[in-house]
Design a protein around this motif. Structure first.
Motif, PDB file in Angstrom:
ATOM      1  N   LEU A  44      -9.619  42.043  23.127  1.00  0.00           N
ATOM      2  CA  LEU A  44      -9.213  40.648  23.190  1.00  0.00           C
ATOM      3  C   LEU A  44      -8.017  40.482  24.123  1.00  0.00           C
ATOM      4  N   THR A  45      -7.939  39.335  24.733  1.00  0.00           N
ATOM      5  CA  THR A  45      -6.816  39.035  25.609  1.00  0.00           C
ATOM      6  C   THR A  45      -5.635  38.525  24.781  1.00  0.00           C
ATOM      7  N   PRO A  46      -4.421  38.528  25.347  1.00  0.00           N
ATOM      8  CA  PRO A  46      -3.282  37.954  24.620  1.00  0.00           C
ATOM      9  C   PRO A  46      -3.530  36.514  24.204  1.00  0.00           C
ATOM     10  N   GLU A  47      -4.214  35.755  25.065  1.00  0.00           N
ATOM     11  CA  GLU A  47      -4.525  34.361  24.730  1.00  0.00           C
ATOM     12  C   GLU A  47      -5.432  34.276  23.506  1.00  0.00           C
ATOM     13  N   GLN A  48      -6.402  35.186  23.408  1.00  0.00           N
ATOM     14  CA  GLN A  48      -7.307  35.180  22.263  1.00  0.00           C
ATOM     15  C   GLN A  48      -6.586  35.593  20.980  1.00  0.00           C
ATOM     16  N   TYR A  49      -5.687  36.557  21.073  1.00  0.00           N
ATOM     17  CA  TYR A  49      -4.886  36.926  19.903  1.00  0.00           C
ATOM     18  C   TYR A  49      -4.087  35.716  19.407  1.00  0.00           C
ATOM     19  N   SER A  50      -3.502  34.971  20.334  1.00  0.00           N
ATOM     20  CA  SER A  50      -2.729  33.789  19.954  1.00  0.00           C
ATOM     21  C   SER A  50      -3.623  32.725  19.332  1.00  0.00           C
ATOM     22  N   GLU A  51      -4.847  32.580  19.851  1.00  0.00           N
ATOM     23  CA  GLU A  51      -5.797  31.635  19.265  1.00  0.00           C
ATOM     24  C   GLU A  51      -6.083  31.980  17.809  1.00  0.00           C
ATOM     25  N   LEU A  52      -6.269  33.267  17.524  1.00  0.00           N
ATOM     26  CA  LEU A  52      -6.568  33.692  16.153  1.00  0.00           C
ATOM     27  C   LEU A  52      -5.407  33.395  15.208  1.00  0.00           C
ATOM     28  N   CYS A  53      -4.193  33.428  15.728  1.00  0.00           N
ATOM     29  CA  CYS A  53      -3.024  33.113  14.898  1.00  0.00           C
ATOM     30  C   CYS A  53      -2.993  31.646  14.489  1.00  0.00           C
ATOM     31  N   ARG A  54      -3.709  30.803  15.223  1.00  0.00           N
ATOM     32  CA  ARG A  54      -3.730  29.367  14.917  1.00  0.00           C
ATOM     33  C   ARG A  54      -4.964  28.956  14.114  1.00  0.00           C
ATOM     34  N   MET A  55      -5.790  29.924  13.745  1.00  0.00           N
ATOM     35  CA  MET A  55      -6.976  29.634  12.936  1.00  0.00           C
ATOM     36  C   MET A  55      -6.593  29.448  11.467  1.00  0.00           C
ATOM     37  N   GLU A  81      -2.144  42.121  14.065  1.00  0.00           N
ATOM     38  CA  GLU A  81      -1.068  42.127  13.066  1.00  0.00           C
ATOM     39  C   GLU A  81       0.275  41.784  13.703  1.00  0.00           C
ATOM     40  N   GLU A  82       0.548  42.342  14.868  1.00  0.00           N
ATOM     41  CA  GLU A  82       1.815  42.074  15.546  1.00  0.00           C
ATOM     42  C   GLU A  82       1.907  40.616  15.994  1.00  0.00           C
ATOM     43  N   TYR A  83       0.822  40.080  16.501  1.00  0.00           N
ATOM     44  CA  TYR A  83       0.816  38.670  16.911  1.00  0.00           C
ATOM     45  C   TYR A  83       1.006  37.751  15.709  1.00  0.00           C
ATOM     46  N   LEU A  84       0.364  38.082  14.593  1.00  0.00           N
ATOM     47  CA  LEU A  84       0.484  37.257  13.392  1.00  0.00           C
ATOM     48  C   LEU A  84       1.919  37.193  12.890  1.00  0.00           C
ATOM     49  N   ASN A  90       0.620  28.983   9.661  1.00  0.00           N
ATOM     50  CA  ASN A  90      -0.096  28.423   8.515  1.00  0.00           C
ATOM     51  C   ASN A  90      -0.776  29.545   7.723  1.00  0.00           C
ATOM     52  N   ASP A  91      -1.245  29.212   6.528  1.00  0.00           N
ATOM     53  CA  ASP A  91      -1.964  30.179   5.704  1.00  0.00           C
ATOM     54  C   ASP A  91      -3.335  30.450   6.313  1.00  0.00           C
ATOM     55  N   ILE A  92      -3.688  31.718   6.404  1.00  0.00           N
ATOM     56  CA  ILE A  92      -4.984  32.109   6.946  1.00  0.00           C
ATOM     57  C   ILE A  92      -5.739  32.905   5.896  1.00  0.00           C
ATOM     58  N   TYR A  93      -6.999  32.536   5.658  1.00  0.00           N
ATOM     59  CA  TYR A  93      -7.858  33.257   4.732  1.00  0.00           C
ATOM     60  C   TYR A  93      -8.825  34.142   5.523  1.00  0.00           C
ATOM     61  N   VAL A  94      -9.099  35.316   4.984  1.00  0.00           N
ATOM     62  CA  VAL A  94      -9.983  36.278   5.636  1.00  0.00           C
ATOM     63  C   VAL A  94     -11.208  36.519   4.766  1.00  0.00           C
ATOM     64  N   TYR A  95     -12.390  36.432   5.383  1.00  0.00           N
ATOM     65  CA  TYR A  95     -13.655  36.683   4.699  1.00  0.00           C
ATOM     66  C   TYR A  95     -14.403  37.767   5.472  1.00  0.00           C
ATOM     67  N   VAL A  96     -15.189  38.566   4.750  1.00  0.00           N
ATOM     68  CA  VAL A  96     -15.752  39.782   5.349  1.00  0.00           C
ATOM     69  C   VAL A  96     -17.233  39.926   5.022  1.00  0.00           C
ATOM     70  N   MET A  97     -17.999  40.381   6.024  1.00  0.00           N
ATOM     71  CA  MET A  97     -19.385  40.785   5.817  1.00  0.00           C
ATOM     72  C   MET A  97     -19.547  42.185   6.420  1.00  0.00           C
ATOM     73  N   VAL A  98     -19.790  43.174   5.560  1.00  0.00           N
ATOM     74  CA  VAL A  98     -19.987  44.554   6.024  1.00  0.00           C
ATOM     75  C   VAL A  98     -21.432  44.947   5.747  1.00  0.00           C
ATOM     76  N   ASN A  99     -22.069  45.603   6.713  1.00  0.00           N
ATOM     77  CA  ASN A  99     -23.418  46.112   6.470  1.00  0.00           C
ATOM     78  C   ASN A  99     -23.452  47.605   6.783  1.00  0.00           C
ATOM     79  N   ASN A 100     -24.314  48.322   6.085  1.00  0.00           N
ATOM     80  CA  ASN A 100     -24.427  49.762   6.342  1.00  0.00           C
ATOM     81  C   ASN A 100     -25.889  50.191   6.391  1.00  0.00           C
ATOM     82  N   GLY A 101     -26.106  51.423   6.845  1.00  0.00           N
ATOM     83  CA  GLY A 101     -27.460  51.955   6.960  1.00  0.00           C
ATOM     84  C   GLY A 101     -27.976  52.583   5.687  1.00  0.00           C
ATOM     85  N   PHE A 102     -27.106  52.753   4.696  1.00  0.00           N
ATOM     86  CA  PHE A 102     -27.553  53.226   3.392  1.00  0.00           C
ATOM     87  C   PHE A 102     -28.276  52.090   2.666  1.00  0.00           C
TER      88      PHE A 102
END
Length: 212
Positions: A44-55, A81-84, A90-102
């Motif tokens: 990701l570019t520095p600009e994209q990291y900054s965008e994620l901080c505003r999500m 993490e450093e950019y954040l 603002n408060d940011i919530y994280v949601y996750v989808m993990v898939n595996n081959g098992f």
């Protein structure tokens, strides 16, 4: 609400993570603004990291790698993490989808815990996670309606995830296996995936089983 959907798969082209993100997007109300990020071509570019901080919301989708997360996703999270710490307001919530081959979705629990710990370090809220087994199946059954046949469990889990995202709330992680016989998955994975991949790369079945 601003939602960032981050594809953490290292695989170019179609992959299970992109399929899951596309399905999830159809379940999220149109009132939300969605942006897409992919990590399979370059950092990701520095600009994209900054965008994620505003999500308001980050949705991470990625495959399981040795019971953990892919190295390039780990590198992105360390950088973010450093950019954040410097730019998040603002408060940011994280949601996750993990898939595996098992076959078993419970195999994803360590990777989910890694993201939970990263959220604590970064000052983010961990919202909810889905751990899906037999992830390689998605490319072959993506035309099956969500919530039907082998996707019955996934349909229920993704509806719950979409509801948590919409309401910016948290819930217990859901670890699922497909609604498909385990022996049938093992047979299909061996003959239509692993053996086919080996043949495509100039290998024979005995090459897969050979010990170094």
């Amino acid at each position: 609400m601003k939602i960032a959907m981050i594809n953490g798969s290292p695989k170019l082209g179609k992959n299970s993570s992109s399929i899951l993100l596309r399905i999830l997007e159809t379940l999220i109300p149109d009132e939300h603004e969605i942006a897409h990020y992919a990590l399979n071509k370059k950092d990701l570019t520095p600009e994209q990291y900054s965008e994620l901080c505003r999500m308001d919301t980050l949705v991470l989708a990625f495959p399981l790698y040795v019971d953990g997360i892919p190295s390039h996703l780990f590198r992105m999270l360390v950088g973010l993490e450093e950019y954040l710490k410097a730019e998040r307001q603002n408060d940011i919530y994280v949601y996750v989808m993990v898939n595996n081959g098992f076959f078993e979705g419970k195999q994803n629990h360590i990777a989910i815990d890694i993201i939970k710990n990263w959220c604590l370090r970064s000052g983010l809220h961990f919202g909810h996670a889905i751990g899906q087994g037999a992830g390689e199946m998605m490319e072959y059954i993506e035309k099956v309606p969500l919530g039907h046949g082998p996707l019955k469990n996934l349909g229920s889990a993704m509806t719950t995830l979409a509801n948590h995202i919409h309401s910016h709330s948290s819930g217990e992680s859901i670890l699922i296996s497909p609604n498909f016989p385990r022996f049938a998955w093992r047979f299909a994975a061996t003959h239509t995936f692993w053996n086919a991949k080996a043949k495509k790369n100039g290998l024979k079945k005995k090459d897969i089983l050979r010990r170094l």
